[in-house]
Design an enzyme around this catalytic site. Structure first.
Site, PDB file in Angstrom:
ATOM      1  N   GLU A 111       7.780   2.481  -6.295  1.00 53.25           N
ATOM      2  CA  GLU A 111       7.958   1.957  -4.934  1.00 53.25           C
ATOM      3  C   GLU A 111       8.065   3.104  -3.942  1.00 53.25           C
ATOM      4  O   GLU A 111       8.601   4.161  -4.259  1.00 53.25           O
ATOM      5  CB  GLU A 111       9.255   1.131  -4.867  1.00 53.25           C
ATOM      6  CG  GLU A 111       9.042  -0.357  -4.771  1.00 53.25           C
ATOM      7  CD  GLU A 111       8.543  -0.837  -3.406  1.00 53.25           C
ATOM      8  OE1 GLU A 111       7.848  -0.089  -2.705  1.00 53.25           O
ATOM      9  OE2 GLU A 111       8.867  -1.969  -3.056  1.00 53.25           O
ATOM     10  N   ASP A 112       7.601   2.874  -2.737  1.00 50.43           N
ATOM     11  CA  ASP A 112       7.706   3.887  -1.695  1.00 50.43           C
ATOM     12  C   ASP A 112       9.134   3.964  -1.159  1.00 50.43           C
ATOM     13  O   ASP A 112       9.747   5.027  -1.132  1.00 50.43           O
ATOM     14  CB  ASP A 112       6.709   3.628  -0.561  1.00 50.43           C
ATOM     15  CG  ASP A 112       6.773   2.193  -0.020  1.00 50.43           C
ATOM     16  OD1 ASP A 112       7.562   1.367  -0.529  1.00 50.43           O
ATOM     17  OD2 ASP A 112       6.023   1.896   0.933  1.00 50.43           O
ATOM     18  N   PHE A 121      13.706   4.100  10.707  1.00 46.50           N
ATOM     19  CA  PHE A 121      12.367   3.717  10.275  1.00 46.50           C
ATOM     20  C   PHE A 121      11.537   4.987  10.134  1.00 46.50           C
ATOM     21  O   PHE A 121      11.478   5.794  11.053  1.00 46.50           O
ATOM     22  CB  PHE A 121      11.704   2.747  11.255  1.00 46.50           C
ATOM     23  CG  PHE A 121      10.548   2.035  10.620  1.00 46.50           C
ATOM     24  CD1 PHE A 121      10.752   0.877   9.888  1.00 46.50           C
ATOM     25  CD2 PHE A 121       9.257   2.544  10.723  1.00 46.50           C
ATOM     26  CE1 PHE A 121       9.684   0.235   9.261  1.00 46.50           C
ATOM     27  CE2 PHE A 121       8.192   1.909  10.092  1.00 46.50           C
ATOM     28  CZ  PHE A 121       8.396   0.751   9.369  1.00 46.50           C
ATOM     29  N   VAL A 122      10.914   5.163   8.975  1.00 45.68           N
ATOM     30  CA  VAL A 122      10.171   6.401   8.721  1.00 45.68           C
ATOM     31  C   VAL A 122       8.715   6.099   8.348  1.00 45.68           C
ATOM     32  O   VAL A 122       8.397   4.999   7.899  1.00 45.68           O
ATOM     33  CB  VAL A 122      10.827   7.228   7.586  1.00 45.68           C
ATOM     34  CG1 VAL A 122      12.176   7.772   8.010  1.00 45.68           C
ATOM     35  CG2 VAL A 122      10.959   6.407   6.299  1.00 45.68           C
ATOM     36  N   ASP A 169       3.764   3.462   6.439  1.00 48.74           N
ATOM     37  CA  ASP A 169       3.055   3.199   7.690  1.00 48.74           C
ATOM     38  C   ASP A 169       3.913   2.464   8.704  1.00 48.74           C
ATOM     39  O   ASP A 169       4.983   1.929   8.384  1.00 48.74           O
ATOM     40  CB  ASP A 169       1.850   2.304   7.403  1.00 48.74           C
ATOM     41  CG  ASP A 169       2.289   0.859   7.118  1.00 48.74           C
ATOM     42  OD1 ASP A 169       3.190   0.674   6.265  1.00 48.74           O
ATOM     43  OD2 ASP A 169       1.775  -0.073   7.757  1.00 48.74           O
ATOM     44  N   LYS A 188       0.819  -1.194   0.000  1.00 46.91           N
ATOM     45  CA  LYS A 188       0.000   0.000   0.000  1.00 46.91           C
ATOM     46  C   LYS A 188       0.860   1.254   0.000  1.00 46.91           C
ATOM     47  O   LYS A 188       0.413   2.351  -0.319  1.00 46.91           O
ATOM     48  CB  LYS A 188      -0.879   0.024   1.255  1.00 46.91           C
ATOM     49  CG  LYS A 188      -1.816  -1.134   1.357  1.00 46.91           C
ATOM     50  CD  LYS A 188      -2.556  -1.086   2.705  1.00 46.91           C
ATOM     51  CE  LYS A 188      -3.188  -2.410   2.990  1.00 46.91           C
ATOM     52  NZ  LYS A 188      -3.726  -2.445   4.385  1.00 46.91           N
ATOM     53  N   GLY A 189       2.124   1.112   0.384  1.00 44.83           N
ATOM     54  CA  GLY A 189       2.966   2.270   0.648  1.00 44.83           C
ATOM     55  C   GLY A 189       3.102   3.279  -0.478  1.00 44.83           C
ATOM     56  O   GLY A 189       3.284   4.461  -0.240  1.00 44.83           O
ATOM     57  N   ARG A 214       0.009   6.733   7.426  1.00 51.49           N
ATOM     58  CA  ARG A 214       0.132   6.863   5.970  1.00 51.49           C
ATOM     59  C   ARG A 214      -0.307   8.250   5.506  1.00 51.49           C
ATOM     60  O   ARG A 214       0.134   8.724   4.466  1.00 51.49           O
ATOM     61  CB  ARG A 214      -0.731   5.810   5.257  1.00 51.49           C
ATOM     62  CG  ARG A 214      -0.278   4.374   5.467  1.00 51.49           C
ATOM     63  CD  ARG A 214      -0.999   3.462   4.476  1.00 51.49           C
ATOM     64  NE  ARG A 214      -0.876   2.050   4.814  1.00 51.49           N
ATOM     65  CZ  ARG A 214       0.151   1.275   4.471  1.00 51.49           C
ATOM     66  NH1 ARG A 214       1.151   1.785   3.803  1.00 51.49           N
ATOM     67  NH2 ARG A 214       0.170  -0.002   4.818  1.00 51.49           N
ATOM     68  N   ASP A 253      14.579  -0.671   1.374  1.00 50.07           N
ATOM     69  CA  ASP A 253      15.359  -0.876   2.595  1.00 50.07           C
ATOM     70  C   ASP A 253      16.411  -1.947   2.293  1.00 50.07           C
ATOM     71  O   ASP A 253      17.487  -1.642   1.780  1.00 50.07           O
ATOM     72  CB  ASP A 253      14.399  -1.259   3.722  1.00 50.07           C
ATOM     73  CG  ASP A 253      15.088  -1.414   5.071  1.00 50.07           C
ATOM     74  OD1 ASP A 253      16.272  -1.044   5.181  1.00 50.07           O
ATOM     75  OD2 ASP A 253      14.453  -1.907   6.012  1.00 50.07           O
TER      76      ASP A 253
HETATM   77  P1  IMP Z   1      12.860  -4.185   1.718  1.00 51.42           P
HETATM   78  O1  IMP Z   1      12.376  -5.455   1.080  1.00 51.42           O
HETATM   79  O2  IMP Z   1      13.663  -4.453   2.948  1.00 51.42           O
HETATM   80  O3  IMP Z   1      13.575  -3.274   0.754  1.00 51.42           O
HETATM   81  O4  IMP Z   1      11.598  -3.455   2.274  1.00 51.42           O
HETATM   82  C1  IMP Z   1      10.723  -2.811   1.420  1.00 51.42           C
HETATM   83  C2  IMP Z   1       9.364  -2.586   2.011  1.00 51.42           C
HETATM   84  O5  IMP Z   1       9.370  -2.570   3.442  1.00 51.42           O
HETATM   85  C3  IMP Z   1       8.897  -1.227   1.598  1.00 51.42           C
HETATM   86  O6  IMP Z   1       8.225  -1.271   0.366  1.00 51.42           O
HETATM   87  C4  IMP Z   1       8.005  -0.832   2.755  1.00 51.42           C
HETATM   88  O7  IMP Z   1       6.697  -1.333   2.547  1.00 51.42           O
HETATM   89  C5  IMP Z   1       8.637  -1.485   3.941  1.00 51.42           C
HETATM   90  N1  IMP Z   1       9.548  -0.564   4.647  1.00 51.42           N
HETATM   91  C6  IMP Z   1      10.903  -0.575   4.660  1.00 51.42           C
HETATM   92  N2  IMP Z   1      11.406   0.413   5.402  1.00 51.42           N
HETATM   93  C7  IMP Z   1      10.338   1.097   5.858  1.00 51.42           C
HETATM   94  C8  IMP Z   1      10.211   2.274   6.683  1.00 51.42           C
HETATM   95  O8  IMP Z   1      11.171   2.913   7.160  1.00 51.42           O
HETATM   96  N3  IMP Z   1       8.937   2.681   6.930  1.00 51.42           N
HETATM   97  C9  IMP Z   1       7.839   2.042   6.445  1.00 51.42           C
HETATM   98  N4  IMP Z   1       7.921   0.954   5.673  1.00 51.42           N
HETATM   99  C10 IMP Z   1       9.156   0.490   5.379  1.00 51.42           C
HETATM  100 MG    MG Z   2       6.370  -0.955  -0.287  1.00 52.95          MG
END
Ligand code: IMP
Ligand code: MG
Length: 206
Positions: A125-126, A178-179, A185, A69-70, A191, A129
């Site tokens: 993508e939002d 973490f943001v 969210d 949803k991000g 959100r 990480d």
């Molecule tokens: P990754 O697979 O570790 O890159 O994580 C990606 C997904 O984790 C993002 O699309 C977000 O939905 C969630 N995410 C990662 N870091 C954050 C954060 O700081 N705040 C909120 N959601 C996050």
């Molecule tokens: Mg996401």
């Protein structure tokens, strides 16, 4: 009626609403920390990305694939910043539950309606990480034979990626806190915060 304007007019309006007179309705929220990306800076960068994408995709309007949803707030603004007849689709993946650290397990919760064959696909993508979500998505979507596949990520956390990622369009590189806000969210909350802020509250794990 005056024609719709871009750039100057938009910034002027944002300046008026986001300037010194605006009230921070979220400043008393105990779980929210400092602002990482202010609202006016977000809007300016989204407009720049829109201009860049408009130029790059001239003559081949992309299919925007929003990762729910991000990405819903970012994609809504980005789509309107691109002056091409884009199409929009969404998919939902889960990799987090309500924890603030990745599980590394990615699951498609809602798939796309569109056939990607021979389409110019732009994944929206939002935040990136670890990069695990994106590297999974890229592999999955490439298997559907698009004409091209690029990624536009609003935020990339510095020094966190475990996989090699080819990120063509990035809004901001941010520190690895973490943001929340602007679509992001924690356990489905915050959100609707209009800027990006550090989350300082308790971490709940499923
Ligand atoms: P990754 O697979 O570790 O890159 O994580 C990606 C997904 O984790 C993002 O699309 C977000 O939905 C969630 N995410 C990662 N870091 C954050 C954060 O700081 N705040 C909120 N959601 C996050
Ligand atoms: Mg996401």
């Amino acid at each position: 009626m005056s024609p719709p304007d871009e750039g100057g007019g938009l910034q002027e309006r944002q300046g008026r609403s986001g300037g010194a007179v605006s009230i921070d309705r979220w400043q008393d929220e105990p779980d929210l920390g400092e602002v990482v990306v202010p609202e006016d800076v977000l809007h300016k960068r989204v407009a720049e990305l829109g201009d860049e994408l408009t130029a790059d995709y001239d003559g081949r309007p992309p299919l925007l694939v929003g990762v729910l949803k991000g990405a819903f707030v970012f994609m809504s603004d980005l789509a309107r910043a691109i002056r091409l007849p884009v199409e929009v689709d969404v998919m939902a993946v889960a990799s987090y539950g309500s924890a603030t650290a990745t599980s590394g397990v990615v699951r498609i919760v809602k798939d796309l309606d569109s056939d990607l064959t021979d389409r110019h696909v732009l994944v929206v993508e939002d935040i990136v990480d670890s990069g695990l979500t994106l590297s999974y998505l890229r592999r999955n979507l490439l298997a559907r034979q698009p004409a091209s596949l690029e990624v536009c990520a609003l935020l990339v956390k510095e020094g966190r990626q475990r996989a090699r990622l080819d990120l063509r369009y990035v809004g901001f590189h941010i520190p690895p806190d973490f943001v929340v806000g602007y679509g992001l969210d924690v356990a489905e909350r915050y959100r609707n915060v209009p800027d990006i802020r550090v989350y300082r509250g308790p971490v709940t794990v499923d």
